[in-house]
Design a protein around this motif. Structure first.
Motif, PDB file in Angstrom:
ATOM      1  N   SER A 172      -8.112   9.268  27.706  1.00  0.00           N
ATOM      2  CA  SER A 172      -8.359   8.228  26.703  1.00  0.00           C
ATOM      3  C   SER A 172      -8.076   8.834  25.335  1.00  0.00           C
ATOM      4  O   SER A 172      -8.426   9.984  25.066  1.00  0.00           O
ATOM      5  N   ILE A 173      -7.412   8.056  24.480  1.00  0.00           N
ATOM      6  CA  ILE A 173      -6.991   8.572  23.171  1.00  0.00           C
ATOM      7  C   ILE A 173      -7.355   7.560  22.093  1.00  0.00           C
ATOM      8  O   ILE A 173      -7.157   6.358  22.251  1.00  0.00           O
ATOM      9  N   ALA A 174      -7.864   8.069  20.967  1.00  0.00           N
ATOM     10  CA  ALA A 174      -8.098   7.247  19.779  1.00  0.00           C
ATOM     11  C   ALA A 174      -7.018   7.560  18.758  1.00  0.00           C
ATOM     12  O   ALA A 174      -6.698   8.724  18.510  1.00  0.00           O
ATOM     13  N   LEU A 175      -6.448   6.530  18.180  1.00  0.00           N
ATOM     14  CA  LEU A 175      -5.441   6.677  17.134  1.00  0.00           C
ATOM     15  C   LEU A 175      -6.082   6.354  15.787  1.00  0.00           C
ATOM     16  O   LEU A 175      -6.657   5.273  15.605  1.00  0.00           O
ATOM     17  N   VAL A 176      -6.014   7.287  14.830  1.00  0.00           N
ATOM     18  CA  VAL A 176      -6.568   7.057  13.495  1.00  0.00           C
ATOM     19  C   VAL A 176      -5.533   7.471  12.449  1.00  0.00           C
ATOM     20  O   VAL A 176      -4.638   8.278  12.714  1.00  0.00           O
ATOM     21  N   CYS A 177      -5.672   6.909  11.252  1.00  0.00           N
ATOM     22  CA  CYS A 177      -4.870   7.349  10.110  1.00  0.00           C
ATOM     23  C   CYS A 177      -5.822   7.932   9.068  1.00  0.00           C
ATOM     24  O   CYS A 177      -7.030   8.013   9.305  1.00  0.00           O
ATOM     25  N   ASP A 178      -5.296   8.324   7.930  1.00  0.00           N
ATOM     26  CA  ASP A 178      -6.148   8.958   6.921  1.00  0.00           C
ATOM     27  C   ASP A 178      -7.216   8.008   6.398  1.00  0.00           C
ATOM     28  O   ASP A 178      -8.333   8.420   6.093  1.00  0.00           O
ATOM     29  N   ALA A 179      -6.871   6.734   6.254  1.00  0.00           N
ATOM     30  CA  ALA A 179      -7.823   5.746   5.750  1.00  0.00           C
ATOM     31  C   ALA A 179      -7.320   4.352   6.088  1.00  0.00           C
ATOM     32  O   ALA A 179      -6.127   4.075   5.969  1.00  0.00           O
ATOM     33  N   GLY A 180      -8.228   3.505   6.536  1.00  0.00           N
ATOM     34  CA  GLY A 180      -7.850   2.137   6.860  1.00  0.00           C
ATOM     35  C   GLY A 180      -7.425   1.973   8.308  1.00  0.00           C
ATOM     36  O   GLY A 180      -7.792   2.763   9.190  1.00  0.00           O
ATOM     37  N   THR A 181      -6.638   0.939   8.551  1.00  0.00           N
ATOM     38  CA  THR A 181      -6.220   0.581   9.907  1.00  0.00           C
ATOM     39  C   THR A 181      -4.876   1.208  10.244  1.00  0.00           C
ATOM     40  O   THR A 181      -3.905   1.016   9.503  1.00  0.00           O
ATOM     41  N   VAL A 216      -3.242  -9.533  -9.505  1.00  0.00           N
ATOM     42  CA  VAL A 216      -4.527  -8.846  -9.468  1.00  0.00           C
ATOM     43  C   VAL A 216      -4.292  -7.394  -9.058  1.00  0.00           C
ATOM     44  O   VAL A 216      -3.643  -7.126  -8.042  1.00  0.00           O
ATOM     45  N   LEU A 217      -4.798  -6.468  -9.865  1.00  0.00           N
ATOM     46  CA  LEU A 217      -4.734  -5.042  -9.544  1.00  0.00           C
ATOM     47  C   LEU A 217      -6.097  -4.613  -9.016  1.00  0.00           C
ATOM     48  O   LEU A 217      -7.103  -4.718  -9.718  1.00  0.00           O
ATOM     49  N   ALA A 218      -6.124  -4.165  -7.769  1.00  0.00           N
ATOM     50  CA  ALA A 218      -7.366  -3.679  -7.152  1.00  0.00           C
ATOM     51  C   ALA A 218      -7.236  -2.173  -6.959  1.00  0.00           C
ATOM     52  O   ALA A 218      -6.369  -1.708  -6.222  1.00  0.00           O
ATOM     53  N   ARG A 219      -8.086  -1.419  -7.656  1.00  0.00           N
ATOM     54  CA  ARG A 219      -8.013   0.042  -7.639  1.00  0.00           C
ATOM     55  C   ARG A 219      -9.246   0.649  -6.979  1.00  0.00           C
ATOM     56  O   ARG A 219     -10.359   0.162  -7.148  1.00  0.00           O
ATOM     57  N   GLU A 220      -9.010   1.744  -6.249  1.00  0.00           N
ATOM     58  CA  GLU A 220     -10.101   2.556  -5.717  1.00  0.00           C
ATOM     59  C   GLU A 220     -11.144   1.713  -4.982  1.00  0.00           C
ATOM     60  O   GLU A 220     -12.356   1.877  -5.191  1.00  0.00           O
ATOM     61  N   LEU A 221     -10.677   0.826  -4.125  1.00  0.00           N
ATOM     62  CA  LEU A 221     -11.587  -0.071  -3.414  1.00  0.00           C
ATOM     63  C   LEU A 221     -12.617   0.699  -2.602  1.00  0.00           C
ATOM     64  O   LEU A 221     -12.289   1.665  -1.916  1.00  0.00           O
ATOM     65  N   THR A 222     -13.859   0.276  -2.693  1.00  0.00           N
ATOM     66  CA  THR A 222     -15.052   0.819  -2.019  1.00  0.00           C
ATOM     67  C   THR A 222     -15.474   2.177  -2.568  1.00  0.00           C
ATOM     68  O   THR A 222     -16.444   2.755  -2.087  1.00  0.00           O
ATOM     69  N   CYS A 264      -9.341  -2.263   5.846  1.00  0.00           N
ATOM     70  CA  CYS A 264      -7.920  -2.396   5.516  1.00  0.00           C
ATOM     71  C   CYS A 264      -7.840  -2.741   4.036  1.00  0.00           C
ATOM     72  O   CYS A 264      -8.384  -3.763   3.605  1.00  0.00           O
ATOM     73  N   ALA A 265      -7.184  -1.915   3.247  1.00  0.00           N
ATOM     74  CA  ALA A 265      -7.157  -2.112   1.798  1.00  0.00           C
ATOM     75  C   ALA A 265      -6.534  -3.444   1.411  1.00  0.00           C
ATOM     76  O   ALA A 265      -7.002  -4.116   0.485  1.00  0.00           O
ATOM     77  N   ALA A 266      -5.475  -3.849   2.114  1.00  0.00           N
ATOM     78  CA  ALA A 266      -4.792  -5.097   1.769  1.00  0.00           C
ATOM     79  C   ALA A 266      -5.723  -6.296   1.914  1.00  0.00           C
ATOM     80  O   ALA A 266      -5.810  -7.152   1.017  1.00  0.00           O
ATOM     81  N   ILE A 320     -11.765   3.368   3.912  1.00  0.00           N
ATOM     82  CA  ILE A 320     -10.784   3.575   2.852  1.00  0.00           C
ATOM     83  C   ILE A 320     -11.416   4.265   1.651  1.00  0.00           C
ATOM     84  O   ILE A 320     -10.725   4.578   0.682  1.00  0.00           O
ATOM     85  N   GLY A 321     -12.709   4.494   1.711  1.00  0.00           N
ATOM     86  CA  GLY A 321     -13.410   5.172   0.625  1.00  0.00           C
ATOM     87  C   GLY A 321     -14.851   5.431   0.998  1.00  0.00           C
ATOM     88  O   GLY A 321     -15.249   6.554   1.288  1.00  0.00           O
TER      89      GLY A 321
END
Length: 289
Positions: free
Chosen positions: A86-95, A193-199, A123-125, A21-22
């Motif tokens: 075989s296929i890998a599924l990814v997103c831009d960041a996280g799970t 709680v506000l969590a910004r720009e994690l990692t 996972c950001a959450a 995620i970062g």
């Protein structure tokens, strides 16, 4: 096979692969192994994923799978899996699937009997929850709040008495509006709680009663920038009345101290929860107005 040995890539298998995620060092060795060895990578943004793969010197075939084409493209990928790829599924960041594309593809695979292998990872959450200092034994992930105010207010009202810790994602341009609506619906004392720009370089985690959090964010425009997670205290039913002696102590302390400090000291003196006294004092101020 020893669990620490490199696992073989299986034919006709979809791998759900989280990505950082970062901080790029958060990627796992298993994720790198799979991304480098599958026949195809289904990516939310092929350019973004291409940069990640380039960083780790991975050459791979990419296939665009995003919110706008997933329902149409899922059958194409399913056919490839049924042919033995075989296929890998990814997103831009996280799970993948956690507020990101992939649900339709995974569902189609499950329905067709295709093996789906999930990898653990960023996972950001969950990252935000682990550092929020709010109850984490039971929590409720709600994703992004509705963009329009009525929908947002309706959602908050439906969750007003939810006792579990709530997790939301929020965008830069709607953060202040969402915090204002939280104050309007839940009152200024609900702890958030506000969590910004994690990692990332400018990671920041700040918690306060939501009225104070709104003021804190409004003081500096930079505090409303970046990728954000909001962790919200669940509804806490109040006991039948606070001890009269605690209220007297609170009243005396308020004459000399800021409200938050007075509530904290009165709570410590009488062995009560600070938020209960703080809410009471805010309600009294509201009644006086």
């Amino acid at each position: 096979m020893n669990q620490h040995q490199q696992a073989d890539i299986c034919a006709s298998t979809l791998y759900v692969v989280p990505t950082p995620i970062g901080n790029l060092e958060d990627i796992t060795q298993r994720a790198l192994s799979i991304l480098g060895r599958v026949d195809l990578i289904a990516a939310e943004d092929t350019r973004h994923t291409g940069l990640l793969l380039q960083h780790f010197a991975i050459n791979a075939r990419l296939f665009a799978l995003h919110d706008h084409n997933e329902q149409q493209k899922a059958d194409i990928l399913l056919a490839k899996l049924q042919q033995g790829l075989s296929i890998a599924l990814v997103c831009d960041a996280g799970t993948p699937l956690i507020n990101d594309p992939g649900y339709h593809l995974v569902r189609r695979c499950r329905e067709a009997g295709i093996r789906v292998v999930p990898l653990p990872g960023p996972c950001a959450a969950i990252t935000a929850l682990s550092a929020a200092g709010l109850p984490s034994d039971r929590f409720c992930y709600e994703g992004f709040l509705p963009a329009k105010r009525k929908g947002r207010m309706d959602t908050m009202q439906a969750l007003e008495q939810e006792p579990r810790t709530l997790i939301f994602y929020e965008s830069t341009h709607r953060l202040v509006e969402s915090l204002r609506d939280m104050v309007a619906v839940w009152g200024p004392a609900r702890y958030v709680v506000l969590a910004r720009e994690l990692t990332k370089t400018w990671e920041n985690i700040y918690g306060a009663p939501v009225g104070e959090l709104l003021a804190w964010v409004s003081e500096d425009e930079h505090r409303a920038r970046g990728e954000m997670v909001l962790i919200v205290e669940g509804f806490q039913p109040q006991a039948d009345g606070l001890p009269p002696e605690a209220l007297r102590t609170l009243s005396l302390l308020q004459k000399e101290l800021p409200l938050k400090t007075a509530a904290a000291l009165a709570a410590e003196i009488h062995g009560l929860k600070k938020n209960a006294l703080y809410r009471y004092a805010l309600e009294q101020l509201g009644d006086d107005n």
